[in-house]
Design a protein around this motif. Structure first.
Motif, mmCIF file in Angstrom:
data_model
loop_
_atom_site.group_PDB
_atom_site.id
_atom_site.type_symbol
_atom_site.label_atom_id
_atom_site.label_comp_id
_atom_site.label_asym_id
_atom_site.label_seq_id
_atom_site.Cartn_x
_atom_site.Cartn_y
_atom_site.Cartn_z
ATOM 1 N N LEU A 77 0.823 -1.207 0.000
ATOM 2 C CA LEU A 77 0.000 0.000 0.000
ATOM 3 C C LEU A 77 0.857 1.258 0.000
ATOM 4 N N SER A 78 0.389 2.272 -0.705
ATOM 5 C CA SER A 78 1.018 3.585 -0.651
ATOM 6 C C SER A 78 0.990 4.099 0.779
ATOM 7 N N PRO A 79 2.054 4.781 1.223
ATOM 8 C CA PRO A 79 2.025 5.341 2.584
ATOM 9 C C PRO A 79 0.868 6.314 2.783
ATOM 10 N N PHE A 80 0.482 7.034 1.733
ATOM 11 C CA PHE A 80 -0.651 7.957 1.849
ATOM 12 C C PHE A 80 -1.920 7.183 2.208
ATOM 13 N N ALA A 81 -2.155 6.072 1.505
ATOM 14 C CA ALA A 81 -3.363 5.280 1.744
ATOM 15 C C ALA A 81 -3.333 4.614 3.116
ATOM 16 N N LEU A 82 -2.191 4.023 3.463
ATOM 17 C CA LEU A 82 -2.104 3.268 4.701
ATOM 18 C C LEU A 82 -2.256 4.162 5.930
ATOM 19 N N ILE A 83 -1.536 5.276 5.945
ATOM 20 C CA ILE A 83 -1.648 6.203 7.078
ATOM 21 C C ILE A 83 -3.061 6.769 7.178
ATOM 22 N N GLN A 84 -3.643 7.135 6.041
ATOM 23 C CA GLN A 84 -4.991 7.706 6.032
ATOM 24 C C GLN A 84 -6.003 6.734 6.629
ATOM 25 N N GLU A 85 -5.943 5.462 6.231
ATOM 26 C CA GLU A 85 -6.914 4.480 6.716
ATOM 27 C C GLU A 85 -6.755 4.219 8.214
ATOM 28 N N ILE A 86 -5.518 4.148 8.667
ATOM 29 C CA ILE A 86 -5.295 3.894 10.099
ATOM 30 C C ILE A 86 -5.723 5.089 10.935
ATOM 31 N N ARG A 87 -5.430 6.294 10.451
ATOM 32 C CA ARG A 87 -5.763 7.494 11.224
ATOM 33 C C ARG A 87 -7.259 7.776 11.274
ATOM 34 N N GLU A 88 -8.045 7.105 10.470
ATOM 35 C CA GLU A 88 -9.494 7.284 10.544
ATOM 36 C C GLU A 88 -10.054 6.804 11.883
ATOM 37 N N TRP A 89 -9.342 5.875 12.533
ATOM 38 C CA TRP A 89 -9.863 5.307 13.784
ATOM 39 C C TRP A 89 -8.839 5.265 14.914
ATOM 40 N N PHE A 90 -7.559 5.396 14.597
ATOM 41 C CA PHE A 90 -6.526 5.237 15.612
ATOM 42 C C PHE A 90 -5.797 6.554 15.854
ATOM 43 N N ASP A 91 -5.803 7.033 17.107
ATOM 44 C CA ASP A 91 -5.136 8.302 17.412
ATOM 45 C C ASP A 91 -3.902 8.094 18.294
ATOM 46 N N GLY A 92 -3.443 6.854 18.391
ATOM 47 C CA GLY A 92 -2.271 6.547 19.203
ATOM 48 C C GLY A 92 -0.968 6.687 18.428
ATOM 49 N N LEU A 93 0.108 6.192 19.013
ATOM 50 C CA LEU A 93 1.443 6.310 18.423
ATOM 51 C C LEU A 93 1.510 5.555 17.095
ATOM 52 N N LEU A 94 1.905 6.264 16.041
ATOM 53 C CA LEU A 94 1.943 5.696 14.697
ATOM 54 C C LEU A 94 3.248 6.065 14.016
ATOM 55 N N LEU A 95 3.948 5.048 13.529
ATOM 56 C CA LEU A 95 5.189 5.243 12.794
ATOM 57 C C LEU A 95 4.977 4.867 11.340
ATOM 58 N N LEU A 96 5.808 5.435 10.466
ATOM 59 C CA LEU A 96 5.723 5.104 9.046
ATOM 60 C C LEU A 96 7.051 4.554 8.566
ATOM 61 N N SER A 97 6.970 3.404 7.893
ATOM 62 C CA SER A 97 8.129 2.762 7.280
ATOM 63 C C SER A 97 7.903 2.659 5.781
ATOM 64 N N GLY A 98 8.924 3.005 5.013
ATOM 65 C CA GLY A 98 8.809 2.880 3.560
ATOM 66 C C GLY A 98 9.617 3.934 2.844
ATOM 67 N N SER A 99 10.859 3.621 2.489
ATOM 68 C CA SER A 99 11.724 4.514 1.694
ATOM 69 C C SER A 99 12.110 5.788 2.424
ATOM 70 N N ILE A 100 12.111 5.784 3.743
ATOM 71 C CA ILE A 100 12.506 6.960 4.513
ATOM 72 C C ILE A 100 14.007 6.900 4.767
ATOM 73 N N ALA A 101 14.745 7.824 4.155
ATOM 74 C CA ALA A 101 16.207 7.826 4.294
ATOM 75 C C ALA A 101 16.767 9.225 4.476
ATOM 76 N N THR A 102 15.887 10.221 4.595
ATOM 77 C CA THR A 102 16.318 11.608 4.774
ATOM 78 C C THR A 102 15.461 12.291 5.821
ATOM 79 N N GLY A 103 15.953 13.410 6.328
ATOM 80 C CA GLY A 103 15.168 14.195 7.263
ATOM 81 C C GLY A 103 13.923 14.764 6.609
ATOM 82 N N ASP A 104 14.005 15.074 5.324
ATOM 83 C CA ASP A 104 12.836 15.559 4.587
ATOM 84 C C ASP A 104 11.709 14.526 4.631
ATOM 85 N N ALA A 105 12.076 13.247 4.445
ATOM 86 C CA ALA A 105 11.077 12.183 4.436
ATOM 87 C C ALA A 105 10.450 11.997 5.819
#
Length: 334
Positions: free
Chosen positions: A162-190
């Motif tokens: 899943l695209s990170p946009f889709a995955l984060i969006q779906e989880i945040r619809e119901w979950f307001d707890g600690l959430l991390l994102l993994s997927g091609s993050i290798a810079t501070g910008d990301a």
């Protein structure tokens, strides 16, 4: 959300260093924590009998001594990854040691179990669980996980699609707890982009393979430097679960990366040091974000770079807001 107390005031950049199978070791974890990023390792990386406990003692004592010498700038806490899949016949033994040494953060993968979460909660630790879709996210929270690691497309190791946009969006619809994102993050910008999408923290793995402290072969580290996103192959052949791997390592293993057969989930085995670890030793796992890796620095240097990039990205975004009027007024784009 506000970060759990174990993380508050301990991070130099809002990110956790992902556990790297075979590669993460005490030297790397300690360097990451001292530089202000949660360092982590899979318990199964300690292959020999008694080695896991020795690692826990080394990391705990070293970081405690560091914190006593640096009370105004303590190290970040460390984390241990536990593979919850039934093939891991060390889980109960390793979990008992995590309880004994009160490991601050436990990262669970390939399964979620109530008893594992309760054991960690018994001493005040927190559990973060890897998920590749919203269905697994619901299950993890229902079974008592404290936070989620959304493993999106492009992540190293056992990645989702899943695209990170889709995955984060779906989880945040119901979950307001600690959430991390993994997927091609290798810079501070990301990292900042992950937060803009709704994640609290970034989750960085592949970039740390090419660090001086990492327990990876020299050729593996150099391949991270030399390769880019086009050199990543997504396959379930090597462990039975889909993951991302470096194309040159597949070729070196005598296989055609463009014509790999399907794997078999029933053959997965994380409990043995004689079979499946070979997949990670000879066929190298890696995420798509490695185009940002240009050299092999010390972990402290890499984290320092991430901090600078993150701050620069934040300042750049603030300038964009000012130029468009978003810093003061709402602008409607047409």
């Amino acid at each position: 959300m506000s970060l759990p107390s174990v993380l508050q005031g301990r991070l130099s950049v809002p990110a956790i260093a992902a556990p790297l199978f075979i590669i993460s070791c005490p030297e790397l974890v300690i360097a990451q924590c001292k530089a202000g990023m949660v360092g982590s390792f899979p318990s199964l990386n300690a292959r020999e009998e008694g080695e896991f406990e020795c690692w826990l003692i080394e990391i705990t004592e070293t970081l405690d001594a560091y914190n006593q010498s640096n009370p105004d700038k303590p190290a970040a806490p460390f984390a241990v990854n536990q593979i919850v899949h039934r093939s891991n016949n060390r889980l109960d033994e390793d979990l008992a040691l995590c309880v004994k040494y009160k490991v601050p953060v436990i990262i669970t993968s390939l399964g979620a179990r109530v008893d594992v979460n309760e054991a960690v909660h018994s001493y005040g630790g927190i559990v973060l669980h890897d998920v590749i879709n919203n269905k697994f996210a619901h299950k993890a929270i229902e079974k008592g996980a404290d936070g989620l690691i959304a493993v999106a497309a492009g992540a190293g190791g056992h990645a989702g699609t899943l695209s990170p946009f889709a995955l984060i969006q779906e989880i945040r619809e119901w979950f307001d707890g600690l959430l991390l994102l993994s997927g091609s993050i290798a810079t501070g910008d990301a990292i900042l982009a992950a937060q803009a999408m709704g994640a609290d923290l970034g989750y960085i793995g592949s970039a740390f393979i090419a660090t001086k402290e990492a327990r990876a072969a020299v050729g593996y580290k150099q391949a991270i430097v030399d390769c880019a996103g086009d050199d990543i192959v997504y396959s379930n052949l090597f462990t039975g679960v889909h993951g991302n791997y470096l194309k040159p390592s597949i070729i070196n293993a005598g296989m055609d990366p463009d014509n790999l057969p399907e794997g078999d989930l029933s053959t997965m085995n994380f409990g043995s040091g004689r079979s499946k670890p070979k997949a990670w030793r000879d066929v190298w796992g890696c995420g798509q974000g490695i185009g940002a890796v240009k050299e092999i620095p010390a972990a402290e240097e890499l984290i320092g770079r991430l901090v600078c990039q993150y701050n620069a990205a934040y300042a750049r975004l603030d300038e964009i807001h000012k130029k468009t009027g978003l810093a003061h007024d709402t602008v409607s784009y047409r």
